[in-house]
Design an enzyme around this catalytic site. Sequence first.
Site, short mmCIF file in Angstrom:
data_model
loop_
_atom_site.label_atom_id
_atom_site.label_comp_id
_atom_site.label_asym_id
_atom_site.label_seq_id
_atom_site.Cartn_x
_atom_site.Cartn_y
_atom_site.Cartn_z
CG ASP A 1 -19.61 -20.62 -12.93
OD1 ASP A 1 -20.75 -20.72 -12.43
OD2 ASP A 1 -18.62 -21.23 -12.50
CG HIS B 1 -23.71 -21.03 -10.21
ND1 HIS B 1 -22.78 -22.03 -10.33
CD2 HIS B 1 -24.91 -21.66 -10.11
CE1 HIS B 1 -23.39 -23.20 -10.29
NE2 HIS B 1 -24.69 -23.00 -10.16
CG HIS C 1 -20.81 -25.93 -12.78
ND1 HIS C 1 -20.89 -25.08 -13.86
CD2 HIS C 1 -20.76 -25.14 -11.68
CE1 HIS C 1 -20.90 -23.82 -13.43
NE2 HIS C 1 -20.82 -23.84 -12.11
CD GLU D 1 -20.59 -19.64 -6.65
OE1 GLU D 1 -19.69 -20.19 -5.99
OE2 GLU D 1 -21.08 -20.13 -7.68
NE ARG E 1 -16.96 -26.63 -11.90
CZ ARG E 1 -17.48 -25.70 -11.08
NH1 ARG E 1 -17.83 -26.03 -9.85
NH2 ARG E 1 -17.65 -24.47 -11.52
#
Length: 202
Positions: free
Chosen positions: A123, A184, A116, A181, A71
Site C-alpha cells: 500500500d 494497493h 499482503h 483501492e 502483513r
Amino acid sequence: MPADFVVVDEHVPGIRWDAKYATWDNFTGKPVDGYLANRIVGTTALCAALARARVRAEALGFGLVLWDAYRPQRAVDSFLRWAKQPEDGRTKLRHYPNLDRPEMVEQGYVSARSGHSRGSSVDLTLYQLATGELAPMGGDHDLMDSVSHHGATGITPAEARNRRYLCSVMEASGFVRYDVEWWHYTLRDEPYPDTYFDFPIT
C-alpha cells in the site's frame, strides 16, 4: 523473519514510510496485532520492484511513501474480529462513511486471506519531491468507498492524474493494481503465491 524477507527501507534507499497499522492512525483506531514496530517488511523481490518504481517516480517528480507491505496473518484475523464488533463511530467518518463494518468483508475491503500476508503486496502513495508534500489522490489510505476505486468519479482532474501516475509507475515496475483501492498493488510474479506468513514485525 524468513530469510527472503527484509526491512524495505534498508534495501530501497530514498523511500519513505509510515506503517499505519503500527500506529493509531488506521481504520481500527489502534495498533494492530503483529505490528510491533513502525517499519515496512517485504520480500526481496518486492524490494527490487520498488527500487524500479522509485526511479520511475523520480523521473516524474515524485517519491514513494509506503503504508504497508507484509502483513502478519494475525493482523488479518484481528481485522475480521474487529468487523464483527459493535460500531463505536471512532473511525467510521474517515474510513468507511457509507458502509457498516460487516460490509467491508462483503465488498472485498477486508478478507480472510490477504495478499499482503504473502509478502509481495504494498500500500503506497506519491509525494512531491519539490515540497515533500503528499500528492493529492482524492481520498486517504483505507478509505473504503467507491471514490477509492480506480476510475472513480467525484475526484479532481489533478487527483485523477496523480492516481494515473502511480498506476503507470507501478505497472511498469512489475505490479498489478487492485481495482477497488488506488493505493494497493501486488507483485505480478510474487515468490510465495500460496503461502500466508504470520511472523510479527519487530
